[in-house]
Scaffold this motif. Structure first.
Motif, PDB file in Angstrom:
ATOM      1  N   LYS A 568       0.653  -1.143   0.368  1.00 44.00           N
ATOM      2  CA  LYS A 568       0.170  -0.580   0.386  1.00 44.00           C
ATOM      3  C   LYS A 568       0.907   1.121   0.121  1.00 44.00           C
ATOM      4  O   LYS A 568       0.490   2.651  -0.843  1.00 44.00           O
ATOM      5  N   LYS A 569       1.908   1.373   0.815  1.00 45.35           N
ATOM      6  CA  LYS A 569       2.918   2.224   0.730  1.00 45.35           C
ATOM      7  C   LYS A 569       3.559   2.286  -0.452  1.00 45.35           C
ATOM      8  O   LYS A 569       4.339   3.409  -0.902  1.00 45.35           O
ATOM      9  N   LYS A 572       1.818   3.878  -2.983  1.00 41.18           N
ATOM     10  CA  LYS A 572       0.873   5.718  -2.812  1.00 41.18           C
ATOM     11  C   LYS A 572       2.308   6.222  -3.102  1.00 41.18           C
ATOM     12  O   LYS A 572       2.662   7.911  -3.742  1.00 41.18           O
ATOM     13  N   GLU A 573       3.803   5.560  -3.142  1.00 40.89           N
ATOM     14  CA  GLU A 573       3.921   6.635  -3.093  1.00 40.89           C
ATOM     15  C   GLU A 573       4.584   6.586  -5.111  1.00 40.89           C
ATOM     16  O   GLU A 573       4.677   7.331  -5.403  1.00 40.89           O
ATOM     17  N   ARG A 575       1.676   6.304  -6.945  1.00 41.31           N
ATOM     18  CA  ARG A 575       0.988   7.708  -7.511  1.00 41.31           C
ATOM     19  C   ARG A 575       1.757   9.255  -7.318  1.00 41.31           C
ATOM     20  O   ARG A 575       1.554  10.206  -7.740  1.00 41.31           O
ATOM     21  N   ARG A 576       1.641   8.968  -5.661  1.00 43.29           N
ATOM     22  CA  ARG A 576       3.185  10.497  -5.854  1.00 43.29           C
ATOM     23  C   ARG A 576       4.230  10.564  -6.812  1.00 43.29           C
ATOM     24  O   ARG A 576       3.769  11.808  -7.740  1.00 43.29           O
ATOM     25  N   ASP A 598      -4.798   2.555 -10.280  1.00 44.51           N
ATOM     26  CA  ASP A 598      -6.438   2.366 -10.281  1.00 44.51           C
ATOM     27  C   ASP A 598      -6.400   1.181  -9.160  1.00 44.51           C
ATOM     28  O   ASP A 598      -7.344   0.132  -8.438  1.00 44.51           O
ATOM     29  N   GLU A 601      -4.856  -1.106  -6.514  1.00 41.29           N
ATOM     30  CA  GLU A 601      -4.997  -0.050  -5.763  1.00 41.29           C
ATOM     31  C   GLU A 601      -6.697  -0.271  -4.784  1.00 41.29           C
ATOM     32  O   GLU A 601      -6.289  -1.246  -3.655  1.00 41.29           O
ATOM     33  N   LYS A 606      -8.590  -1.312   1.231  1.00 42.62           N
ATOM     34  CA  LYS A 606      -8.253   0.039   1.953  1.00 42.62           C
ATOM     35  C   LYS A 606      -7.442  -0.590   3.272  1.00 42.62           C
ATOM     36  O   LYS A 606      -7.251  -1.706   3.805  1.00 42.62           O
TER      37      LYS A 606
END
Ligand code: GTP
Ligand code: SPV
Ligand code: MN
Length: 606
Positions: A568-569, A572-573, A575-576, A598, A601, A606
Motif C-alpha cells: 500500500k505504501k 502510494k509512492e 501515485r506520488r 487504480d 490500489e 483499504k
C-alpha cells in the motif's frame, strides 16, 4: 579508408575545422593499426601493457579520480522543444547548447590527433543495425570501440554513399575538467557531443549515448525498441532454446544473469545458458509477428568488482585476453590485475586505481582519513572491456542479423524489502506499469550517493532520449502491435534482505531456478498464486534442490510473500511519483497506466 559518403565528409570537415587537430587518422579496424595505437599509448603512458603471458593482449587504463562514472547531472537531451525531453532529462535549447559548446571545441585538438571511427551497432548488414561515426582525440576510445563495436573499413564498405542515416559523434577529452564536462544528445540531429571526460559511458558514444538515448528516440519514431536489457537463451535438455531479456539498473546484475552457469542439478539434466548480450537490446517485430532482439554491441563493458570464478566464471574468462581494464588495481609483481571480490589474496605489491603504491602495507585495514571508510584497491565502478568472442557461453545466434525471438522480459532492481523474488504481470499493459514502477538503490555506476532508493523506470531513467510519458506510450503501442505474440513480462528481485541485512537469496547461478519458473509460466506448465500485484510462484514451485542449508521452503515463502501494508505504501509512492515527478513536470502519462495503478490500489483494498 576514407568514406565517399558526402554527408559524412561534410560533417567531418566541419568538425575538423572546429577542433583543428594536427593530424587525422581514419580507423580501418586492422590489427596492424590497432597495434600501432597500443604502442603509442604505452609510449606516452596513457595506457600500461599487462603481463603478456598471463593476460595476452591486455591493457590497463586509469582515469582521473574526478572521471570514473557516468555523470547524469551533466547529461543533456537537447530536443528543440523542452517538453520533448520530458521530466527525466536535463534539457537546453539545441541552439544555445551548440553556442555554448562550440567555443569549447574550438581548437581543442591542436597538438593532438583526431581519430575517425566508423562503426556499426549490430551485425553489419542486419536490418536492425545502425551506423555511427565517432570523432575522438582519445586512443582509449578507439581501442575500446574496437572491442565494443564492429568498426573500420568493413563499415564504410557496407554504408551506402548517399545515406544520411548515421549518428554524428564528437568527443574530446579536452582538459578532463569536471566543471566543463558535458554529455549531450541532440536526438533530432542524430548528433552526440561529449567533452571533458575520458570514462566509458561518457565517451564510448556507440553505447549509452547512441544505442540507448538516440536509439530510443529513433525506435519510437520507427516502431521498434532500444532497451537497457541483457539477452540470454536457456537451452533445455530437449534442445529447444527460450530467449529472455532483462532490464536492471546499472550495476544490478545484467552481466551476471546474462552469463549465468546453471546449478549442478540443472547442468546434469542438460540445461545450458547462452549469452546474446549483457547490457543493451534492440528489438523489432519479425515477419512472424514475434519480437526479435539483437544486441548492438560486440563486447562487454562490465563491472569488475565482485567478478570471480564462482560468481561469474564466463565474464572472468572473457577478460583473459585482448581486454582493457579501467581503474582496477595492478599487481606490480607480475603486472596482472586485481579487484575486490576477485579472490581473497590482494596483491602485496599493489598499485591502487588512483595510481598510488601500497607495497607491503596492510591495505585492507587502511582507513580513508576523510571518509572513515575502508579503502579499496579497485574503484567500485572499475570495469573490464572484453570481446564478446572471448565469452565461453556466447550464443551461436550472436551474429544472427535477424536476432532471437523473445518469450519473456524481466524487470528488476535492488530492493531490500517489499518486492518479491519474482512475480508475473497480468498482461502487457500491466507489465508496462511494472516497468514504469522499477525503483532501485543507486550504485557506483553513476556519480552521486550510493544505496539511495530512486525511481528508475525500465532501468532507463538515465537513458530515455525523449519524454518518459511518450516512452511509456510507445511501450503500450508495441504491446498492441505484438498482440498475443508479445513476450510475457516479469519482475525479479535478487536483493531482498533479512533483518540482519544479509541477502536472503543466493543469486548468481541460482537465479536459474527463477528463470526455470519463468519459462514454465511462458509455456503454461505451472500454476501460480494470484496476488494484487501479479502472479507469484507457489513456494514449492521454486526448485531449491541442492540449496540445502542456504535456502529452505520457509525462506522461499518469505521471498515470494506480498506484504499488503508495504505494498500500500509502495502504491502510494507510485501515485506520488506519477503525479508529482512526472505529470506535474510535463510527462504525458498514458491513462492506461493510471488505470493499472487504480486497479492495484483497489485489489490491495483499504
Ligand atoms: P552495468 O554494466 O552497469 O549496466 O551493470 P550490470 O547490470 O551488468 O551489473 P553486473 O552484472 O555487473 O553486477 C553488478 C554487481 O551486482 C556485481 O558486483 C555483482 O556481484 C552484483 N550481483 C549481480 N548479480 C547478483 C545476484 O544475483 N545477487 C547478488 N547479491 N548480487 C549480484
Ligand atoms: C551503465 O552504467 O549502465 C553501464 C556502464 O553499462 S556505462 O557504459 O559507463 O554506462
Ligand atoms: Mn548498463
Amino acid at each position: 579508408m576514407i568514406t565517399k559518403n558526402q554527408n559524412v565528409l561534410k560533417w567531418f570537415e566541419e568538425m575538423k575545422a572546429l577542433c583543428k587537430p594536427d593530424n587525422v587518422v581514419w580507423i580501418d579496424g586492422s590489427e596492424e593499426q590497432l597495434a600501432q595505437l597500443r604502442e603509442e599509448a604505452f609510449r606516452t603512458g596513457e595506457m600500461i601493457k599487462l603481463n603478456e603471458e598471463k593476460l595476452p593482449g591486455c591493457i590497463y587504463h586509469r582515469t582521473k579520480p574526478n572521471d570514473v562514472a557516468r555523470v547524469e547531472d551533466r547529461t543533456f537531451i537537447c530536443s528543440r522543444r523542452k517538453e520533448d525531453a520530458g521530466p527525466t532529462n536535463n534539457w537546453m535549447d539545441p541552439k544555445e547548447m551548440y553556442a555554448m559548446l562550440t567555443p569549447m571545441y574550438d581548437g581543442v585538438m591542436k597538438g593532438r590527433t583526431m581519430y575517425v571511427i566508423p562503426y556499426s551497432m549490430g551485425p553489419i548488414g542486419s536490418p536492425i543495425a545502425k551506423v555511427g561515426f565517432e570523432l575522438t582525440d582519445s586512443i582509449y576510445v578507439v581501442l575500446n570501440m574496437a572491442i565494443m563495436t564492429r568498426m573500420g573499413d568493413k563499415v564504410i564498405e557496407a554504408f551506402p554513399d548517399d545515406s544520411n542515416d548515421f549518428v554524428r559523434g564528437l568527443h574530446s577529452k579536452a582538459d578532463v575538467d569536471p566543471e566543463k564536462r558535458y554529455i549531450v544528445q541532440f536526438p533530432e540531429d542524430n548528433t552526440i557531443w561529449s567533452i571533458n571526460s575520458a570514462y566509458g559511458g561518457n565517451v564510448l558514444l556507440g553505447k549509452k549515448c547512441f544505442a540507448l538515448r538516440i536509439a530510443s528516440f529513433q525506435g519510437k519514431n520507427e516502431g521498434w525498441m532500444a532497451e537497457h536489457m541483457l539477452i540470454l537463451g536457456v537451452q533445455k535438455p530437449d534442445g529447444t532454446t527460450t530467449y529472455i531479456t532483462a532490464a536492471f539498473p546499472s550495476a544490478c546484475g545484467k552481466t551476471n544473469l546474462a552469463m549465468l552457469i546453471p546449478p549442478e542439478g540443472y547442468k546434469k539434466k542438460g540445461y545450458k545458458v547462452f549469452t546474446v548480450g549483457d547490457d543493451i537490446a534492440w528489438m523489432k517485430q519479425g515477419p512472424d509477428g514475434r519480437l526479435y532482439a539483437i544486441t548492438p554491441e560486440n563486447g562487454f563493458f562490465g563491472v569488475a568488482p565482485g567478478t570471480n570464478a564462482k560468481s561469474n566464471f564466463n565474464a572472468l574468462e572473457s577478460t583473459k585476453k585482448n581486454a582493457i581494464f579501467t581503474n582496477v588495481a595492478i599487481n606490480k609483481d607480475d603486472m596482472t590485475v586485481w579487484w575486490e571480490g576477485l579472490d581473497k589474496n590482494p596483491p602485496e605489491n599493489a598499485q591502487e586505481w588512483t595510481g598510488l603504491d601500497v607495497n607491503g602495507k596492510e591495505w585492507t585495514s587502511q582507513i580513508d582519513e576523510k571518509t572513515g571508510k575502508k579503502k579499496v584497491l579497485a574503484h567500485p565502478n572499475s570495469r573490464f572491456t572484453a570481446p564478446a568472442q572471448n565469452c565461453p557461453c556466447l550464443s551461436p545466434e550472436f551474429n544472427n542479423p535477424n536476432g532471437v525471438p523473445i518469450s519473456a522480459m524481466i524487470f528488476g532492481g535492488r530492493r531490500a524489502s517489499t518486492t518479491p523474488l519474482v512475480y508475473q504481470s497480468f498482461d502487457w499493459t500491466h507489465g508496462t506499469y511494472v516497468g514504469s514502477a522499477v525503483s532501485s538503490e543507486t550504485t557506483a555506476a553513476a556519480t552521486g550517493a550510493v544505496g539511495v532508493l530512486r525511481h528508475d523506470p525500465m532501468a532507463m531513467k538515465p537513458f530515455i532520449g525523449y519524454n518518459v510519458g511518450d516512452y511509456w506510450n510507445h511501450w503500450l503501442e508495441m504491446g498492441e502491435k505484438l498482440g498475443d505474440k508479445a513476450p510475457k513480462i516479469f519482475n525479479v528481485n535478487w536483493f531482498r534482505q533479512d533483518e540482519n541485512g544479509n541477502f536472503m537469496w543466493p543469486g548468481f547461478g541460482d537465479n536459474m531456478r527463477v528463470l526455470d519458473w519463468i519459462i514454465d509460466r511462458c509455456e503454461g506448465k505451472v500454476d501460480a498464486v494470484e496476488t494484487p500485484i501479479g502472479f507469484v510462484p507457489k513456494p514449492e514451485d521454486i526448485n531449491i534442490e541442492g540449496l540445502e542449508g542456504e535456502v529452505s521452503l520457509d525462506t522461499v515463502k518469505h521471498l515470494v510473500d506480498v506484504d499488503k501494508d508495504l505494498w500500500k505504501k509502495e502504491i502510494k509512492e507510485m501515485r506520488r511519483y506519477y503525479d508529482e515527478d512526472i505529470k506535474a513536470k510535463g510527462g504525458n502519462i498514458p491513462q492506461a497506466l493510471y488505470d493499472e495503478l487504480d486497479k492495484i490500489e483497489a485489489r490491495l483494498g483499504k
